[in-house]
Design an enzyme around this catalytic site. Sequence first.
Site, PDB file in Angstrom:
ATOM      1  N   LYS A 241       0.863  -1.184   0.000  1.00 54.25           N
ATOM      2  CA  LYS A 241       0.000   0.000   0.000  1.00 54.25           C
ATOM      3  C   LYS A 241       0.901   1.236   0.000  1.00 54.25           C
ATOM      4  O   LYS A 241       1.934   1.257   0.680  1.00 54.25           O
ATOM      5  CB  LYS A 241      -0.890  -0.021   1.242  1.00 54.25           C
ATOM      6  CG  LYS A 241      -1.931   1.093   1.301  1.00 54.25           C
ATOM      7  CD  LYS A 241      -2.775   0.961   2.576  1.00 54.25           C
ATOM      8  CE  LYS A 241      -3.857   2.027   2.660  1.00 54.25           C
ATOM      9  NZ  LYS A 241      -4.666   1.903   3.897  1.00 54.25           N
TER      10      LYS A 241
ATOM     11  N   SER B  31      -9.580   1.767   3.189  1.00 58.63           N
ATOM     12  CA  SER B  31      -8.755   2.555   2.300  1.00 58.63           C
ATOM     13  C   SER B  31      -7.703   1.736   1.546  1.00 58.63           C
ATOM     14  O   SER B  31      -7.134   2.230   0.561  1.00 58.63           O
ATOM     15  CB  SER B  31      -8.034   3.642   3.097  1.00 58.63           C
ATOM     16  OG  SER B  31      -7.121   3.064   3.996  1.00 58.63           O
TER      17      SER B  31
ATOM     18  N   SER C  99      -9.507  -0.532   7.466  1.00 58.60           N
ATOM     19  CA  SER C  99      -8.993  -0.336   6.107  1.00 58.60           C
ATOM     20  C   SER C  99      -8.290  -1.532   5.491  1.00 58.60           C
ATOM     21  O   SER C  99      -7.981  -1.516   4.305  1.00 58.60           O
ATOM     22  CB  SER C  99      -8.049   0.867   6.070  1.00 58.60           C
ATOM     23  OG  SER C  99      -8.776   2.065   6.063  1.00 58.60           O
TER      24      SER C  99
END
Lengths: 96, 458, 485
Positions: free
Chosen positions: B50, B125, B149
């Site tokens: 990420k 997210s 997330s």
Amino acid sequence: MLDPEVVEHVSQLARLTLSDEEKDKMRVELSKTLEHFRALSELDTSALPPTAQVIPIENNMREDAVGDCLPKDDVLANAPRTRGDYIRVPAVLKAF
Amino acid sequence: MLDRIDGVDARVRAYITLTPDLAMRQAAEADERLKHPDAPRLCGVPLALKDVLSTRNVKTTCGSKILGNFVPPFDATVVGMLRDAGAVTVGKTNMDEFAMGSSTENSGFFPTFNPWDLDRVPGGSSGGSAAAVAADECIAALGSDTGGSVRQPAALCGVVGMRPTYGRVSRYGLVAFASSLDQIGPITKDVKDCAILMQAISGHDALDSTSLRAEVPDYESSLHADVAGLKVGLPREYMAAGVDEGVRGVVLEAIDRLTEAGMEIVDISLPHTEYALATYYVIAPAEASANLARYNGVKYGYFDPDSDGVEELMMNSRGTGFGAEVKRRIMLGTFALSSGYYDAYYLRAQKVRTLIKRDFDRAFESVDLIATPTSPTVAFPVGEKVDDPISMYLSDVMTLPGPIAGIPGISVPCGFSEGLPVGLQFMAPPLGETVLLRAAYAYEQLAGVESATARKAV
Amino acid sequence: MAARANGGYQVVIGLEVHAQLLTESKMFCACSSRYADAPPNTVVCPICLGMPGVLPVINEQAVEMTILTGLALNCRIPSHAKFDRKNYAYPDLMKWYQISQYDLPFCVGGHLDVTVDGINRRLGITRVHLEEDTARMIHGRDETGEDYSLLDVNRSGAPLMEIVSEPDMKTAAEAREYLMSLRNILVYLDVSTANMQEGAFRCDANISVWPRDGEIGNSKVEVKNMNSFRSVYRALEFEEERQIAVWESGEGPPEQETRGWHEASGTTVSQRTKEYAHDYRYFAEPDLPPLVLDKAWVDDIAARMPELPSVLETRLIETVGIRADDARQLINNRELLRYFEKATAGYGDPQRVANWITRDLVKALGDAGASPSESPVGPGDLIELLKLEDSNRVSGKMARDIFRTMFETGRSAADIVAQQGEQITDQDEIRQAVRKAIQENPKAVADFQAGKTQAAGFLVGQVMRATRGRANPARVNELIAAELG
């Protein structure tokens, strides 16, 4: 509904330039969100300790020992503006 | 793997940055290491990171224009650990800007799409990481979980996502959103991979003062331990209104199946659940307002070239560089900490945090695990909630309470509703990762790893 | 001063001191905290640069130095402490929040005893806490005429201890005495160089003036930008008078504001700039676990307490037996004190050593711009000289000349005496020189005999010149008087 002055004050504190349109929108959305948070005030929290951290750790310290620094070029590499070996910004009033 | 990315990423848009040269180099090194029989489990495995994880000499944007060109001079601790384990990192995945969001639509660059239905969001997210795993654009990925997330996008993309105990995995190099809540976690195709990745990233780090010193168990071998007799709590508050009927049905059926493995289902109550959302949306933005203060166009990141004077430069850089949701949360957090409102919002939320934590403490006196849906809905259409912050915030209502208490959680795929994946969430007491993995693995064995790839859109 | 002459007002002064700590590494990262001579931006890491994703780790030594300071200032050490984030937006603050301490500092409720004009005063210490320093800024104008500011991040994250006093001081002299005593304590504890000029010891003052027959209000003026003890004293004297003038003109109380000391003009200047909202929004630093200051740890730190300057001063006066003003001068300069201690170790007349140090050595060092540890005349060298004088081998006058030669050339006293010759005390040798001077200077002799007694001085000078200063001055005087009388 939040006062427009509160939105203005908070945006100053947060150092965020907001357009008038953004401010109006922010005022509506923040007010709605805060309305949602009113639930919190239903609870009697007077006798409760606050929880800032959830880990059972205390006194986590390091020994006073010197390690590596970054090469100067890496320090300056991401700066939008530099001058010589320094990071440059527009003049800050000396009297600040 | 790089070919697969070439083939599908134009449609999924999971990656912000691809690092094929680095990946080829790492792969070549891994090939050397794999000649030895004691090569680590991750050696040569292609992973995605990420874009909230700092990577040395590789652009790290956090999904924000304000860090659009930022190239850190250091690796996050977990990135170093993966490299030492021989992993091959293929790229940096898309995310909601500064991890604020539940759909990856808040990325400062472009949205990511759900591999099961390209008109729907992948969750967030860590939507880029979950989508990349689901679309076979990597074997596994790392995400970060502040209020869900990792687990929520894993559920929406039909993959496994785990949030470790707060302090289990080092946060050094994880760009901070809400420091007392943030944790890095794996997103994988199955529970076994999850255990392997957890093994690689867990452990004490001297650079993170909140990192736990507890020994790291052997997660992979713990998968096979017997689950018979484990007590699984079913909190009534999580099955209340707000959960889609379809999701509720699939999850209840999955929980029923746990009894086949000898687990015992117990009704429990977590009475302060309804306050979790407000507690989270005070504490996280408050911490974020300080964590995101450093982005002011001085040392790095976007700066507004047309400003007059340093104050205006800093304010304009922030005003232009941050997206709407980030600004909303900075405003909310600044407000909650400001003079005159601190006691009513921030302090009160910290006190309610105590109540939520006590709910879990009490529950875990009588059960080993708690099972809930991961998300109240399946993946929703792109654009559906983007203009309604509160309804977007509600996407995380099942995953928020755990981080508030600091406990670990895992989401495993448990079926489909409306043809889209549904996630089953388990939560455990602090450092209960082994029991989480055991239960999730046992469920996975019962249900059979769904081979539904055919249903995917890519 | 008007203020002193005018008994109608009372002055309230409180001081905030920031002292850089003498740790090896910075407060929350492993960069060296000894960056003073380093080129700009070379003692910087991602942590003190405030890069995304970095985390702080507490330097234990800095914590212990702060607690030691608190103990020396008679503070109570609470059982729990924590760090907080203090949010403010300024380009020299990398994270835009400073890690500091808000409601649980390391030390609270202490005091410092000082004596001003013979009066003992106990001045309260509110708290001592620990925080991180900011980057350094330089201001300039480029070739195109654009003004700019430059950042050197080396100082960012250096450990900074803040000592906050109660508003207990009533005069600028008390404030100066408090600062000097505090400076001495930090130096003797080895926790800071406490050098004001180098910025290792910074002082901000809060001062307000109130009519003696009225109540003391809340408003106050904060004075900044003072970089010596003298400028603190001058700024507070100025501010006292300025505020009295505001009252006298019927416009009191003076407006609450921040004013900067302007050294050249000897005035304070209002620092009003564009008004941005200030609200520090303190909250507990989530990246740092709290600290438990248990008794065993605090006792262990207390056991390392050296002799404090106030105790040492009393000992110098009462036990060692030197004059109070000499004792104070030595205390104020620890290197000088070390010099004194080494010199007196092998010598029985401490006051005489003190005289030499505070008179001849200090002057020579001042002229040369050197510190006591750099003195070409070491403590042992000085004692060697004193012993030559004690045994009458050199006169007092010769000794001072020899000292200067020693200081300038680095040669030993014995060496110089061997070359120049010892003091002449032999009656016949001096008489010979006296007679020779009388013979060669008939005019001076005539003047003397005509009653101009100062002519004897001229003759003494001639004798001393002829003997290259070696003749015992008392003998020369006696013999001139005898020969001419």
